[in-house]
Design a protein around this motif. Structure first.
Motif, mmCIF file in Angstrom:
data_model
loop_
_atom_site.group_PDB
_atom_site.id
_atom_site.type_symbol
_atom_site.label_atom_id
_atom_site.label_comp_id
_atom_site.label_asym_id
_atom_site.label_seq_id
_atom_site.Cartn_x
_atom_site.Cartn_y
_atom_site.Cartn_z
ATOM 1 N N ARG A 1 -9.808 -3.427 -0.557
ATOM 2 C CA ARG A 1 -9.375 -2.092 -1.002
ATOM 3 C C ARG A 1 -9.935 -1.780 -2.393
ATOM 4 N N LEU B 1 -5.838 3.655 0.171
ATOM 5 C CA LEU B 1 -4.755 2.692 -0.028
ATOM 6 C C LEU B 1 -3.691 2.866 1.054
ATOM 7 N N LEU C 1 0.822 -1.197 0.000
ATOM 8 C CA LEU C 1 0.000 0.000 0.000
ATOM 9 C C LEU C 1 0.857 1.249 0.000
ATOM 10 N N LEU D 1 -6.812 2.882 7.316
ATOM 11 C CA LEU D 1 -7.570 3.639 6.324
ATOM 12 C C LEU D 1 -7.767 5.081 6.767
#
Lengths: 318, 268
Positions: free
Chosen positions: B159, B230, B145, B234
């Motif tokens: 995601r 991402l 990520l 979060l």
């Protein structure tokens, strides 16, 4: 004659629609009795379609009010319109859907329509207008007449108390025209009120019980077909080889013979006044030595009456 | 139920299928381009995530979504939302729907929901095709990520679905605008073009620093805020702000569309 419900099928008073400066419909007072087959006549641009669109709630009137099937419109649209089948200014189809799917889509647009009977009702309507064999075909492959039939099928999807048909035979072949006529008679026999707009006078004359005539946004006549005809002038038609002397006799009797017509050589026609009697005329003709092949009295045709009410000429009112 | 019929009609239409196919071609184009040039030294440029594709095919989906956001998705939305009312009017079927009868507000709601269903399908088409073609053409592994953490395939799917939701949410405002424009005309192409042009103009305005006071009010302002989804953990900031903004556009243009359609004289 009058199925369930109170009031006329259509009752409008002072209905007016102004577009910009133009009064498309001007103070329309219209009464369509229940059970009538009502012919709505008028030249192109006289406001017929604007009237129909107002009656169906598509256009908001500038002023005036109206009721459909005894209920105040446009407030009663959700409850009244399911009982009204309509063909408005020609059919409209989704070209990418089959004939059957076109009907399914329009039927499912109303939340109140019964989904469990939909397939059966769609098939019955297709059958009624003779489209069963083409039901699975995409509508873009339909001819104008087939689209017209599909539009009629849409108007017949449910049990209707009122049918509003704008030029229902447009684009149909002679067989189709006859079928539509007999369909209208059948529906009327079941008690459905049918409101037909047309400029095909012979058609109106054949199926209608009542007639209204529009001209430049105004209603110029309304009543039963017989009433409208009664207002018309009786005419005498004399068939004779002695045209000139026959004209002289008629003139001497106080009538005004029409100008000789190239279409009908050997006939003399004249408007027959209230007092004149065909029997007296016959005696006068014979006494004057005019050889008479035939003599008859006719009412004015609806077409003559129509032209008398709406004017001659080919100009579209605008 | 009309919505079910609307969806059936919409997704059976050749045009809808063509639009979805074109959108699904975006990830294919990206993946094939990267694959056939993978022997060339990867430069620093290009859309986000493109450089990571050769290591992990799953990045094709992210990359394709970001490439589609400024132009392809607004174009597809413009075509579908711009057609909603104007298309029915130009076919003449609007008069038959309204006399069926369907209430004008109900028609508007059904048309908006149908358009949003298309938006979701369009975003899904990009992302799902991206995953598929990425898996076929490239090695697949742990997804790194933006914050440096890695997630497995399950985490990736979560995601990816969040990105789909974000992108679809981002287009609520434009869809509402398109439906409103569609009530103004009976020429569907006009409403479609106006919607697409508006999307382009808004993005230009969003890129001009002189107009920075205006930026938070532009419906495209948060379109690229999906990077927040991402990260681990979060970050929901742009999701929330975006949702509020899009809701505002939905309310304003929904009311305008209703005001227009409910008083419109249907002459077509």
């Amino acid at each position: 004659m009058s199925p369930a419900g109170e009031g006329a099928a259509i009752q409008a008073s002072g209905l007016t629609k102004v577009f910009g400066k133009q009064r498309a419909v001007d103070g329309l007072d219209l009464t369509v009795p229940r059970g009538a087959v009502f012919g709505f006549l008028g030249p192109n641009g006289s406001g017929k379609t604007t009237t129909i669109r107002m009656l169906l709630g598509l256009i908001t009137p500038t002023s005036g009010e109206f009721e459909l099937l005894g209920e105040r419109m446009p407030a009663a649209r959700p409850t009244v319109l399911p009982r009204v089948g309509a063909l408005i200014e020609g059919p409209a189809v989704y070209p990418f859907l089959s004939g059957r799917d076109n009907l399914v889509r329009l039927d499912s647009a109303d939340v109140r329509s019964d989904a469990s009977t939909r397939a059966a009702r769609v098939d019955a309507a297709l059958d009624r207008v003779g489209l069963t064999h083409a039901a699975a075909k995409k509508a873009h492959a339909y001819s104008l007449g087939m689209k017209q039939r599909l539009g009629l099928a849409n108007a017949l999807l449910r049990q209707r108390d009122l049918l509003v048909l704008d030029e229902p035979t447009n684009g149909l072949d002679p067989q189709g025209t006859r079928e539509v006529r007999s369909l209208i008679r059948e529906l009327a026999a079941d008690g459905t009120t049918v409101f037909v707009s047309s400029h095909l006078l012979s058609e109106i004359e054949q199926v209608c019980t009542h007639v209204a005539v529009m001209s430049t946004g105004r209603l110029v006549a309304q009543g039963t077909l017989d009433e409208l005809r009664a207002e018309s002038v009786r005419r005498v038609v004399v068939e004779t080889p002695d045209v000139d002397s026959a004209r002289g006799v008629l003139a001497a009797a106080g009538l005004e013979p029409d100008a000789a017509s190239a279409d009908a050589p050997g006939t003399v026609t004249a408007a027959l006044g209230e007092s004149a009697d065909a029997a007296d005329l016959t005696a006068a003709l014979v006494a004057a030595g005019v050889r008479v092949r035939g003599i008859r009295v006719t009412g004015e045709t609806l077409e003559d009456r129509f032209v008398a009410l709406t004017g001659e000429g080919f100009d579209v009112a605008g | 139920m009309l919505l079910a019929d609307e969806l059936k009609t919409l997704f059976r239409r050749w045009r809808t299928i063509a639009l979805l196919s074109a959108l699904a071609a975006v990830p294919v184009l990206i993946a094939v381009a990267v694959r056939v040039t993978s022997h060339i030294r990867a430069g620093g440029g290009g859309p986000a995530f493109v450089g990571s594709i050769t290591q992990n095919g799953l990045f094709v989906s992210f990359s394709a979504l970001i490439v589609s956001i400024p132009a392809f998705l607004p174009l597809a939305v413009g075509v579908v939302a711009g057609d909603t009312i104007a298309g029915e009017a130009s076919l003449g079927t609007l008069r038959y729907l309204l006399t069926a009868p369907i209430g004008r507000l109900r028609l508007l709601v059904v048309k908006f929901l149908g358009s949003m269903a298309f938006v979701v399908a369009a975003v899904l088409a990009v992302v799902a095709m991206g995953v598929l073609v990425g898996v076929i053409l490239f090695p697949v592994g742990q997804v790194t990520l933006l914050s440096g953490a890695t997630v497995g395939f399950g985490g990736f799917v979560v995601r990816a679905l969040l990105l789909v939701a974000y992108a679809a949410l981002s287009l609520v405002g434009l869809t509402a605008i398109g439906v409103f424009l569609s009530t103004l005309t009976s020429v569907p192409v006009g409403a479609m073009a106006a919607t697409v042009v508006l999307a382009a103009v808004t993005q230009v305005a969003d890129s001009l620093p002189q107009l920075d006071w205006l930026h938070p009010w532009l419906f495209s302002h948060y379109w690229f805020g999906l990077g927040d989804l991402l990260r681990a953990p979060l970050v929901w900031d742009s999701f929330g702000q975006n949702a509020l903004l899009q809701l505002g556009y939905l309310v304003v243009f929904g009311l305008l569309a209703h005001a227009r359609l409910s008083t419109k004289d249907v002459l077509s």
